[in-house]
Scaffold this motif. Structure first.
Motif, PDB file in Angstrom:
ATOM      1  N   VAL A 317     -18.141  -0.064  80.993  1.00  0.00           N
ATOM      2  CA  VAL A 317     -19.122  -0.195  82.071  1.00  0.00           C
ATOM      3  C   VAL A 317     -20.394   0.599  81.778  1.00  0.00           C
ATOM      4  CG1 VAL A 317     -18.159   1.719  83.432  1.00  0.00           C
ATOM      5  CG2 VAL A 317     -19.428  -0.104  84.585  1.00  0.00           C
ATOM      6  N   ARG A 318     -20.270   1.690  81.030  1.00  0.00           N
ATOM      7  CA  ARG A 318     -21.446   2.506  80.717  1.00  0.00           C
ATOM      8  C   ARG A 318     -22.440   1.735  79.849  1.00  0.00           C
ATOM      9  NH1 ARG A 318     -17.892   7.488  78.589  1.00  0.00           N
ATOM     10  NH2 ARG A 318     -16.902   5.641  77.629  1.00  0.00           N
ATOM     11  N   VAL A 319     -21.926   0.882  78.977  1.00  0.00           N
ATOM     12  CA  VAL A 319     -22.809   0.077  78.123  1.00  0.00           C
ATOM     13  C   VAL A 319     -23.538  -0.971  78.960  1.00  0.00           C
ATOM     14  CG1 VAL A 319     -22.883  -1.534  76.174  1.00  0.00           C
ATOM     15  CG2 VAL A 319     -21.388   0.473  76.087  1.00  0.00           C
ATOM     16  N   ARG A 320     -22.802  -1.622  79.838  1.00  0.00           N
ATOM     17  CA  ARG A 320     -23.430  -2.624  80.708  1.00  0.00           C
ATOM     18  C   ARG A 320     -24.502  -1.985  81.596  1.00  0.00           C
ATOM     19  NH1 ARG A 320     -17.774  -3.938  81.413  1.00  0.00           N
ATOM     20  NH2 ARG A 320     -17.818  -3.309  83.617  1.00  0.00           N
ATOM     21  N   GLN A 321     -24.182  -0.837  82.140  1.00  0.00           N
ATOM     22  CA  GLN A 321     -25.154  -0.138  82.973  1.00  0.00           C
ATOM     23  C   GLN A 321     -26.380   0.284  82.162  1.00  0.00           C
ATOM     24  OE1 GLN A 321     -22.968   3.115  84.721  1.00  0.00           O
ATOM     25  NE2 GLN A 321     -22.305   1.899  86.484  1.00  0.00           N
ATOM     26  N   ALA A 322     -26.145   0.792  80.967  1.00  0.00           N
ATOM     27  CA  ALA A 322     -27.249   1.252  80.122  1.00  0.00           C
ATOM     28  C   ALA A 322     -28.239   0.132  79.867  1.00  0.00           C
ATOM     29  CB  ALA A 322     -26.701   1.783  78.796  1.00  0.00           C
ATOM     30  N   LEU A 323     -27.726  -1.049  79.585  1.00  0.00           N
ATOM     31  CA  LEU A 323     -28.601  -2.170  79.267  1.00  0.00           C
ATOM     32  C   LEU A 323     -29.394  -2.624  80.491  1.00  0.00           C
ATOM     33  CD1 LEU A 323     -26.187  -4.059  76.867  1.00  0.00           C
ATOM     34  CD2 LEU A 323     -28.249  -2.784  76.251  1.00  0.00           C
ATOM     35  N   HIS A 324     -28.832  -2.466  81.670  1.00  0.00           N
ATOM     36  CA  HIS A 324     -29.584  -2.778  82.888  1.00  0.00           C
ATOM     37  C   HIS A 324     -30.652  -1.708  83.162  1.00  0.00           C
ATOM     38  CE1 HIS A 324     -28.187  -6.408  84.939  1.00  0.00           C
ATOM     39  NE2 HIS A 324     -27.008  -6.184  84.407  1.00  0.00           N
ATOM     40  N   PRO A 366     -35.159   4.421  80.775  1.00  0.00           N
ATOM     41  CA  PRO A 366     -34.679   4.363  79.386  1.00  0.00           C
ATOM     42  C   PRO A 366     -33.948   5.621  78.930  1.00  0.00           C
ATOM     43  CG  PRO A 366     -37.092   4.496  79.481  1.00  0.00           C
ATOM     44  CD  PRO A 366     -36.618   4.248  80.870  1.00  0.00           C
ATOM     45  N   LYS A 367     -34.322   6.780  79.481  1.00  0.00           N
ATOM     46  CA  LYS A 367     -33.610   8.009  79.100  1.00  0.00           C
ATOM     47  C   LYS A 367     -32.149   7.952  79.560  1.00  0.00           C
ATOM     48  CE  LYS A 367     -37.542  11.206  78.985  1.00  0.00           C
ATOM     49  NZ  LYS A 367     -38.143  12.452  79.559  1.00  0.00           N
ATOM     50  N   LYS A 368     -31.937   7.496  80.778  1.00  0.00           N
ATOM     51  CA  LYS A 368     -30.573   7.365  81.282  1.00  0.00           C
ATOM     52  C   LYS A 368     -29.808   6.334  80.468  1.00  0.00           C
ATOM     53  CE  LYS A 368     -27.984   7.028  85.596  1.00  0.00           C
ATOM     54  NZ  LYS A 368     -28.089   7.029  87.082  1.00  0.00           N
ATOM     55  N   ALA A 369     -30.496   5.250  80.093  1.00  0.00           N
ATOM     56  CA  ALA A 369     -29.851   4.214  79.283  1.00  0.00           C
ATOM     57  C   ALA A 369     -29.365   4.787  77.951  1.00  0.00           C
ATOM     58  CB  ALA A 369     -30.827   3.072  79.042  1.00  0.00           C
ATOM     59  N   LYS A 370     -30.212   5.564  77.294  1.00  0.00           N
ATOM     60  CA  LYS A 370     -29.819   6.174  76.021  1.00  0.00           C
ATOM     61  C   LYS A 370     -28.652   7.140  76.210  1.00  0.00           C
ATOM     62  CE  LYS A 370     -34.360   6.011  73.737  1.00  0.00           C
ATOM     63  NZ  LYS A 370     -35.477   6.834  73.182  1.00  0.00           N
ATOM     64  N   ALA A 371     -28.686   7.909  77.300  1.00  0.00           N
ATOM     65  CA  ALA A 371     -27.618   8.875  77.561  1.00  0.00           C
ATOM     66  C   ALA A 371     -26.280   8.164  77.797  1.00  0.00           C
ATOM     67  CB  ALA A 371     -27.979   9.734  78.768  1.00  0.00           C
ATOM     68  N   LEU A 372     -26.304   7.047  78.504  1.00  0.00           N
ATOM     69  CA  LEU A 372     -25.061   6.304  78.760  1.00  0.00           C
ATOM     70  C   LEU A 372     -24.494   5.714  77.473  1.00  0.00           C
ATOM     71  CD1 LEU A 372     -26.027   4.541  82.107  1.00  0.00           C
ATOM     72  CD2 LEU A 372     -24.056   6.064  81.781  1.00  0.00           C
ATOM     73  N   LEU A 373     -25.358   5.204  76.615  1.00  0.00           N
ATOM     74  CA  LEU A 373     -24.876   4.675  75.339  1.00  0.00           C
ATOM     75  C   LEU A 373     -24.270   5.792  74.489  1.00  0.00           C
ATOM     76  CD1 LEU A 373     -27.720   2.174  74.317  1.00  0.00           C
ATOM     77  CD2 LEU A 373     -25.419   1.619  75.141  1.00  0.00           C
ATOM     78  N   LYS A 374     -24.917   6.965  74.485  1.00  0.00           N
ATOM     79  CA  LYS A 374     -24.387   8.093  73.731  1.00  0.00           C
ATOM     80  C   LYS A 374     -23.042   8.534  74.291  1.00  0.00           C
ATOM     81  CE  LYS A 374     -25.614  12.727  72.065  1.00  0.00           C
ATOM     82  NZ  LYS A 374     -26.650  13.805  72.058  1.00  0.00           N
ATOM     83  N   GLU A 375     -22.953   8.588  75.626  1.00  0.00           N
ATOM     84  CA  GLU A 375     -21.697   8.973  76.277  1.00  0.00           C
ATOM     85  C   GLU A 375     -20.574   7.995  75.935  1.00  0.00           C
ATOM     86  OE1 GLU A 375     -20.061   9.149  80.850  1.00  0.00           O
ATOM     87  OE2 GLU A 375     -22.145   9.763  80.479  1.00  0.00           O
ATOM     88  N   ALA A 376     -20.938   6.702  75.771  1.00  0.00           N
ATOM     89  CA  ALA A 376     -19.938   5.682  75.426  1.00  0.00           C
ATOM     90  C   ALA A 376     -19.631   5.662  73.934  1.00  0.00           C
ATOM     91  CB  ALA A 376     -20.433   4.310  75.865  1.00  0.00           C
ATOM     92  N   GLY A 377     -20.351   6.483  73.165  1.00  0.00           N
ATOM     93  CA  GLY A 377     -20.110   6.546  71.727  1.00  0.00           C
ATOM     94  C   GLY A 377     -20.625   5.330  70.984  1.00  0.00           C
ATOM     95  N   VAL A 378     -21.670   4.699  71.512  1.00  0.00           N
ATOM     96  CA  VAL A 378     -22.196   3.477  70.917  1.00  0.00           C
ATOM     97  C   VAL A 378     -23.477   3.791  70.144  1.00  0.00           C
ATOM     98  CG1 VAL A 378     -23.179   1.203  71.409  1.00  0.00           C
ATOM     99  CG2 VAL A 378     -21.187   2.018  72.686  1.00  0.00           C
ATOM    100  N   GLU A 379     -23.493   3.421  68.870  1.00  0.00           N
ATOM    101  CA  GLU A 379     -24.662   3.602  68.018  1.00  0.00           C
ATOM    102  C   GLU A 379     -24.950   2.307  67.270  1.00  0.00           C
ATOM    103  OE1 GLU A 379     -23.727   6.808  65.420  1.00  0.00           O
ATOM    104  OE2 GLU A 379     -24.006   8.367  66.939  1.00  0.00           O
ATOM    105  N   ASN A 380     -26.218   2.115  66.914  1.00  0.00           N
ATOM    106  CA  ASN A 380     -26.632   0.975  66.088  1.00  0.00           C
ATOM    107  C   ASN A 380     -26.156  -0.366  66.660  1.00  0.00           C
ATOM    108  OD1 ASN A 380     -27.749   2.809  64.148  1.00  0.00           O
ATOM    109  ND2 ASN A 380     -25.680   3.146  63.351  1.00  0.00           N
ATOM    110  N   LEU A 381     -26.273  -0.489  67.960  1.00  0.00           N
ATOM    111  CA  LEU A 381     -25.826  -1.712  68.625  1.00  0.00           C
ATOM    112  C   LEU A 381     -26.804  -2.854  68.346  1.00  0.00           C
ATOM    113  CD1 LEU A 381     -23.858  -3.130  70.563  1.00  0.00           C
ATOM    114  CD2 LEU A 381     -25.234  -2.261  72.476  1.00  0.00           C
ATOM    115  N   GLU A 506     -20.243  -2.289  88.452  1.00  0.00           N
ATOM    116  CA  GLU A 506     -19.588  -2.871  87.279  1.00  0.00           C
ATOM    117  C   GLU A 506     -20.552  -3.705  86.437  1.00  0.00           C
ATOM    118  OE1 GLU A 506     -16.527  -2.432  86.054  1.00  0.00           O
ATOM    119  OE2 GLU A 506     -16.139  -0.930  87.601  1.00  0.00           O
ATOM    120  N   ALA A 507     -21.515  -4.362  87.075  1.00  0.00           N
ATOM    121  CA  ALA A 507     -22.576  -5.107  86.368  1.00  0.00           C
ATOM    122  C   ALA A 507     -22.022  -6.072  85.315  1.00  0.00           C
ATOM    123  CB  ALA A 507     -23.559  -4.130  85.728  1.00  0.00           C
ATOM    124  N   VAL A 508     -20.992  -6.796  85.677  1.00  0.00           N
ATOM    125  CA  VAL A 508     -20.422  -7.800  84.770  1.00  0.00           C
ATOM    126  C   VAL A 508     -21.280  -9.055  84.771  1.00  0.00           C
ATOM    127  CG1 VAL A 508     -18.436  -9.322  84.375  1.00  0.00           C
ATOM    128  CG2 VAL A 508     -18.083  -6.911  84.995  1.00  0.00           C
TER     129      VAL A 508
END
Length: 545
Positions: A317-324, A366-381, A506-508
């Motif tokens: 869910v953190r990735v979906r939220q980050a992208l929104h 965008p700062k929150k988006a980057k933080a959520l992706l980092k928290e989810a352990g997602v890089e180079n998506l 959830e932003a599905v």
């Protein structure tokens, strides 16, 4: 092309996949029609313009959607067909095209007690089908039996099966509707059950004929010809004795999906149409300067993102939220929508009677988006956005790409024909993110209907998103079912608002922006026109000046 892809809500399994695409108009109509229609193709069929105004003649309308989808009222979500059917057919109760308040159509009155579990309706005396035969209770029962039949999968089933138990014939002009529980919202939903003549549609192959364009109703206009990919014509039904009589002797509705020729048909001194929908924002001022009235209807029409939760990392869910959070909605509204839109702050648009801002609102961060992706352990998506090629959606895509690229997500845009997008999902092809347009307001503004249109355990969208078996989804569906059964309007509104908080979090499948749909007409020719917040036109209260 149909405007949107419909989804069955709770209350029965969804339609088969090919039928799903077929009745939305995505697969188009088959070539041959029965002899009932003067079905042909050719440019001469589109030129049935008349004097108009005081001299009567033919009203010419330009519709920005295809007329080659299903015309079966129990199945269709085609913008063109649904608008046309409003003039051809009647339901027990109709609804105002803007307020959605129910009014008697084939029935003589609305239910005296909306919270009762039995509604009795008397049919209008003297009501006739377009072939001259009388409308009877058997016709009413025939249609509802099709809708409620567990073996027959229709789009309409999803609007009725959860709350309507059965429809009984009392005598030739009286019927009873038996509800499973008190459901006051059902009165407005009755407009979605167009009554059809049993003697016509019970014949072998008749439902296929309806899909292809055969339309025989009891409404103020009868269909005189149907030319898929070209136009559909109507004329006033002389024997109509209902509440909203035909004001035009004839109507010729042209289907012109491409924006430039559609606008040209209503532009300038040589304009040979009186009204057009789906007006591009870039042409508004041009049309106003030429003397046209151009007005917008703001409603549910939206660009939404849907994530494939079976494809990592979109199960997080953190990735979906980050992208929104990453999307610059203000820029999208300014550049792509020319100011004719609002950022989504709930699944519902701000004008919906049940709206309140969700607890999670995806403001540009965008700062929150980057933080959520980092928290989810997602890089180079890297993301491929598979999108429908609806013009205003395509205009919005570059803002999404620029926003995601800016937070380090390499983004590729992949707009395709609507048919291609949903065929791939029907075939269970893998995908990451889909961007598409939707507008449940074609069916109503009631929040329960809208939410079940998109979410539910047997819902096609949830199948596409691979989310229905998620524990959070199961909790959501339980809360939705409780809200459906709540007869108190105030309590139900609160319950819906509360479960929309889950949908937002959830932003599905979730809207990015809601936009206006623009309609233009000649005010020197027409009066009584109202711009709709959903595709199509309604001319039941319009007339010549």
């Amino acid at each position: 092309m149909s405007h949107l892809i419909p989804v069955t809500r709770d209350g029965g399994p969804g339609p088969d996949r090919r039928s799903f695409l077929k009745y939305t108009g995505a697969l188009g109509a088959a070539a041959g029609l029965t002899s009932t229609l003067a079905a042909c193709s050719g440019p001469e069929s589109t030129n049935e313009t008349g004097a108009g105004g005081k001299d009567g003649g033919t009203l010419t309308a330009v519709i920005g959607y295809g007329n080659d989808g299903s015309w079966d009222p129990t199945q269709t979500a085609s913008a063109f067909a649904m608008a046309g059917n409003e003039h051809i057919y009647e339901a027990l109760l109709g609804t105002d095209p803007i307020t959605r308040e129910p009014y008697p159509q084939l029935a003589t009155a609305v239910p005296a007690d909306p919270k009762a579990t039995t509604w009795k309706f008397e049919l209008r005396a003297g009501a006739k089908w377009h072939d001259g035969k009388p409308v009877t209770a058997d016709d009413v029962v025939f249609v509802f039996e099709r809708i409620l039949d567990p073996k027959t999968q229709t789009l309409a089933k999803g609007f009725f099966a959860s709350w309507l138990k059965e429809v009984r014939k009392v005598d030739a002009r009286n019927v009873e509707l038996v509800l499973k529980f008190p459901f006051p919202d059902g009165a407005a939903r009755l407009t979605l059950a167009k009554i059809m003549p049993k003697h016509v549609y019970s014949r072998p192959g008749a439902w296929d004929d309806a899909t292809k364009g055969k339309a025989i109703g009891s409404g103020p206009y009868r269909q005189t010809a149907h030319h898929p990919k070209s136009n559909t014509t109507f004329e006033a039904f002389a024997d109509y004795n209902g509440p909203r009589k035909a004001a035009f002797d004839k109507m010729n509705w042209l289907t012109i999906v491409d924006a430039a020729p559609r606008v040209a048909k209503i532009s300038g001194a040589s304009a040979d149409s009186e009204i057009a929908d789906n007006i591009p924002y870039a042409n508004i001022e041009q049309l106003k300067k030429s003397g046209m009235t151009v007005e917008g209807g703001a409603g549910m029409n939206n660009l939404f993102l849907m994530f494939n939760t079976a494809h990592k990392p979109f199960d997080d869910v953190r990735v979906r939220q980050a992208l929104h959070y990453a999307i610059d909605r203000d820029k999208m509204i300014e550049v792509a929508l020319k100011g004719h839109g609002k950022a989504a702050s709930s699944f519902l648009n701000e004008g919906n009677p049940s709206y309140r801002p969700a607890k999670t609102v995806y403001e540009y961060d965008p700062k929150k988006a980057k933080a959520l992706l980092k928290e989810a352990g997602v890089e180079n998506l890297k993301i491929n956005i598979m999108a429908v090629n609806v013009s205003w959606i395509v205009d919005c895509l570059p803002t999404i790409k620029a926003s995601w690229d800016a937070i380090g997500v390499e983004t590729t845009l992949d707009p395709q024909e609507t048919t291609a997008v949903f065929t791939k999902m029907d075939q269970k092809k893998d995908y990451q993110v889909v961007a598409a347009a939707s507008n449940p307001n074609q069916f109503g503004i009631e929040a329960d209907l809208i939410m079940h249109y998109n979410y539910g355990p047997d819902n096609l969208w949830m199948g596409y998103a691979r989310w229905a078996k998620n524990s959070r989804a199961k909790e959501l569906f339980r809360l939705m079912d409780q809200a459906t059964r709540e007869p108190d309007a105030s309590k139900k509104k609160t319950m819906v608002q509360d479960y929309i908080d889950i949908v937002a979090e959830e932003a599905v499948l979730y809207p990015v922006v809601h936009n206006e749909l623009m309609t233009a007409w000649d005010p020197k020719q027409l009066t009584g026109v109202r711009a709709q917040p959903y595709p199509g036109i309604n001319l039941l209260q319009a007339k010549w000046l």
